[in-house]
Scaffold this motif. Structure first.
Motif, PDB file in Angstrom:
ATOM      1  N   VAL A   1      29.597  54.873  89.107  1.00 17.54           N
ATOM      2  CA  VAL A   1      28.407  55.097  88.295  1.00 17.54           C
ATOM      3  C   VAL A   1      27.370  55.856  89.098  1.00 17.54           C
ATOM      4  N   GLY A   2      26.681  56.823  88.436  1.00 13.49           N
ATOM      5  CA  GLY A   2      25.649  57.582  89.121  1.00 13.49           C
ATOM      6  C   GLY A   2      24.566  57.983  88.167  1.00 13.49           C
ATOM      7  N   LEU A   3      23.515  58.615  88.718  1.00 14.71           N
ATOM      8  CA  LEU A   3      22.413  59.080  87.887  1.00 14.71           C
ATOM      9  C   LEU A   3      22.682  60.503  87.429  1.00 14.71           C
ATOM     10  N   ILE A   4      22.644  60.708  86.119  1.00 19.36           N
ATOM     11  CA  ILE A   4      22.914  62.016  85.531  1.00 19.36           C
ATOM     12  C   ILE A   4      21.714  62.376  84.659  1.00 19.36           C
ATOM     13  N   PRO A   5      21.176  63.595  84.777  1.00 20.96           N
ATOM     14  CA  PRO A   5      20.060  63.978  83.909  1.00 20.96           C
ATOM     15  C   PRO A   5      20.459  63.890  82.440  1.00 20.96           C
ATOM     16  N   ALA A   6      19.535  63.425  81.625  1.00 20.50           N
ATOM     17  CA  ALA A   6      19.811  63.327  80.186  1.00 20.50           C
ATOM     18  C   ALA A   6      20.067  64.705  79.618  1.00 20.50           C
ATOM     19  N   ALA A   7      20.922  64.759  78.625  1.00 18.85           N
ATOM     20  CA  ALA A   7      21.279  66.035  78.017  1.00 18.85           C
ATOM     21  C   ALA A   7      20.416  66.313  76.795  1.00 18.85           C
ATOM     22  N   HIS A   8      20.458  67.559  76.345  1.00 23.60           N
ATOM     23  CA  HIS A   8      19.589  68.037  75.271  1.00 23.60           C
ATOM     24  C   HIS A   8      20.302  67.952  73.921  1.00 23.60           C
ATOM     25  N   ALA A   9      20.848  66.791  73.614  1.00 21.68           N
ATOM     26  CA  ALA A   9      21.584  66.648  72.356  1.00 21.68           C
ATOM     27  C   ALA A   9      20.780  65.827  71.364  1.00 21.68           C
ATOM     28  N   GLY A  10      20.942  66.165  70.119  1.00 23.34           N
ATOM     29  CA  GLY A  10      20.349  65.367  69.054  1.00 23.34           C
ATOM     30  C   GLY A  10      21.338  64.313  68.602  1.00 23.34           C
ATOM     31  N   ASN A  11      21.070  63.743  67.470  1.00 25.03           N
ATOM     32  CA  ASN A  11      21.906  62.652  66.978  1.00 25.03           C
ATOM     33  C   ASN A  11      22.770  63.146  65.828  1.00 25.03           C
ATOM     34  N   GLN A  12      24.014  63.566  66.138  1.00 21.16           N
ATOM     35  CA  GLN A  12      24.926  63.978  65.078  1.00 21.16           C
ATOM     36  C   GLN A  12      25.079  62.824  64.102  1.00 21.16           C
ATOM     37  N   LYS A  13      25.080  63.152  62.835  1.00 22.27           N
ATOM     38  CA  LYS A  13      25.164  62.124  61.801  1.00 22.27           C
ATOM     39  C   LYS A  13      26.613  61.871  61.406  1.00 22.27           C
ATOM     40  N   GLU A  14      26.937  60.598  61.213  1.00 21.06           N
ATOM     41  CA  GLU A  14      28.256  60.263  60.697  1.00 21.06           C
ATOM     42  C   GLU A  14      28.215  60.453  59.188  1.00 21.06           C
ATOM     43  N   GLU A  15      29.010  61.380  58.699  1.00 19.68           N
ATOM     44  CA  GLU A  15      28.979  61.729  57.283  1.00 19.68           C
ATOM     45  C   GLU A  15      30.283  61.330  56.597  1.00 19.68           C
ATOM     46  N   ALA A  16      30.191  61.139  55.304  1.00 19.08           N
ATOM     47  CA  ALA A  16      31.399  60.849  54.530  1.00 19.08           C
ATOM     48  C   ALA A  16      32.242  62.119  54.464  1.00 19.08           C
ATOM     49  N   LEU A  17      33.493  62.013  54.868  1.00 24.69           N
ATOM     50  CA  LEU A  17      34.394  63.153  54.852  1.00 24.69           C
ATOM     51  C   LEU A  17      35.523  62.901  53.866  1.00 24.69           C
TER      52      LEU A  17
ATOM     53  N   GLN B   1      28.437  67.441  74.227  1.00 24.93           N
ATOM     54  CA  GLN B   1      27.629  66.337  73.710  1.00 24.93           C
ATOM     55  C   GLN B   1      28.141  65.814  72.371  1.00 24.93           C
ATOM     56  N   VAL B   2      29.350  65.299  72.415  1.00 26.88           N
ATOM     57  CA  VAL B   2      29.990  64.743  71.223  1.00 26.88           C
ATOM     58  C   VAL B   2      29.612  63.276  71.092  1.00 26.88           C
ATOM     59  N   MET B   3      29.214  62.865  69.889  1.00 24.87           N
ATOM     60  CA  MET B   3      28.853  61.472  69.656  1.00 24.87           C
ATOM     61  C   MET B   3      30.121  60.604  69.639  1.00 24.87           C
ATOM     62  N   PRO B   4      30.070  59.418  70.248  1.00 26.91           N
ATOM     63  CA  PRO B   4      31.254  58.553  70.333  1.00 26.91           C
ATOM     64  C   PRO B   4      31.863  58.172  68.993  1.00 26.91           C
TER      65      PRO B   4
ATOM     66  N   PRO C   1      36.034  56.320  73.344  1.00 24.96           N
ATOM     67  CA  PRO C   1      34.968  57.278  73.623  1.00 24.96           C
ATOM     68  C   PRO C   1      34.957  57.774  75.063  1.00 24.96           C
ATOM     69  N   ASN C   2      35.597  57.048  75.982  1.00 23.39           N
ATOM     70  CA  ASN C   2      35.624  57.504  77.375  1.00 23.39           C
ATOM     71  C   ASN C   2      36.369  58.822  77.531  1.00 23.39           C
ATOM     72  N   LYS C   3      37.258  59.118  76.585  1.00 22.17           N
ATOM     73  CA  LYS C   3      38.001  60.376  76.656  1.00 22.17           C
ATOM     74  C   LYS C   3      37.108  61.590  76.435  1.00 22.17           C
ATOM     75  N   LEU C   4      35.896  61.354  75.931  1.00 26.07           N
ATOM     76  CA  LEU C   4      34.973  62.467  75.724  1.00 26.07           C
ATOM     77  C   LEU C   4      34.463  63.031  77.042  1.00 26.07           C
ATOM     78  N   PHE C   5      34.749  62.354  78.151  1.00 31.28           N
ATOM     79  CA  PHE C   5      34.410  62.884  79.464  1.00 31.28           C
ATOM     80  C   PHE C   5      35.537  63.738  80.031  1.00 31.28           C
ATOM     81  N   GLN C   6      36.663  63.822  79.335  1.00 34.42           N
ATOM     82  CA  GLN C   6      37.744  64.703  79.755  1.00 34.42           C
ATOM     83  C   GLN C   6      37.442  66.113  79.250  1.00 34.42           C
ATOM     84  N   MET C   7      37.636  67.087  80.098  1.00 34.07           N
ATOM     85  CA  MET C   7      37.249  68.461  79.774  1.00 34.07           C
ATOM     86  C   MET C   7      37.862  68.961  78.468  1.00 34.07           C
ATOM     87  N   GLN C   8      39.175  68.957  78.370  1.00 35.15           N
ATOM     88  CA  GLN C   8      39.812  69.528  77.189  1.00 35.15           C
ATOM     89  C   GLN C   8      39.486  68.732  75.940  1.00 35.15           C
TER      90      GLN C   8
END
Length: 203
Positions: free
Chosen positions: A16-32, A130-133, A144-151
């Motif tokens: 665990v480390g300190l990472i600057p906060a990113a400039h992402a908004g809050n993607q909305k979960e929508e009915a698909l 900056q993908v929402m979990p 959601p941890n897989k969102l830290f994988q590059m591809q």
């Protein structure tokens, strides 16, 4: 947001480390619609490796020029050449796979995370794009941890942006606002479009 720091994973193996906060908004979960959800799920779970294959020699040369130029521009942000090339190759592959301009995706990554793999926003969005979990539950395997994988992160981000462009009938301004959770407001789309212009490659 950009100046604040918050506790985030500095890597699954690194602790665990300190990472600057990113400039992402809050993607909305929508009915698909089920068909859209299924198509997105297939898009993010396709195991095809990000191997660039260009048979046309002129297009291959153009790609190699792009790769060299983008690597040079990105060197101050990502000094490790191997990491830089892997990111650019994967980003190009995933952008093209989703029908997006790689330079647009570079601009979005710059605005969203400043090219930080383990960036986490105040609302919990993760990684380069900056993908929402919640997306991993909606169209993925729920991890959601897989969102830290590059591809994985680039594949989700490009697929989601493509979805939003289609939802907005090609209106990139509205699609970018939707991606950021600020649809209808100009600040975020203008920031991405400005960054896109800086990454444009015309050779």
């Amino acid at each position: 947001m950009l100046g604040r720091r918050l506790l985030a994973a500095a890597g699954m193996a690194a602790g665990v480390g300190l990472i600057p906060a990113a400039h992402a908004g809050n993607q909305k979960e929508e009915a698909l619609a089920d068909s859209v959800r299924l198509a997105l799920s297939r898009a993010v779970t396709d195991s095809a490796p990000p191997k660039v294959r260009i048979d046309d020699i002129d297009q291959r040369i153009k790609y190699l020029h792009w790769l060299g130029e983008m690597s040079s521009r990105l060197s101050k942000r990502l000094p490790d050449r191997q990491v830089r090339i892997e990111l650019l190759e994967t980003l190009w592959y995933e952008a093209k796979r989703a029908g997006l301009a790689p330079d647009l995706v570079l601009g979005l990554v710059q605005v969203e995370s400043a090219f930080r793999k383990y960036a986490v926003s105040p609302v919990g969005a993760r990684g380069y794009m900056q993908v929402m979990p919640f997306w991993t539950r909606v169209i993925g395997d729920g991890d959601p941890n897989k969102l830290f994988q590059m591809q994985t992160n680039l594949r989700y981000g490009c697929s989601i942006l493509r979805l939003y462009i289609d939802m907005e009938r090609g209106d990139l301004f509205l699609a970018l606002g939707r991606y950021n959770g600020s649809r209808g407001r100009p600040e975020y789309p203008n920031a991405v479009l400005d960054a896109w212009r800086r990454w444009e490659f015309s050779r």
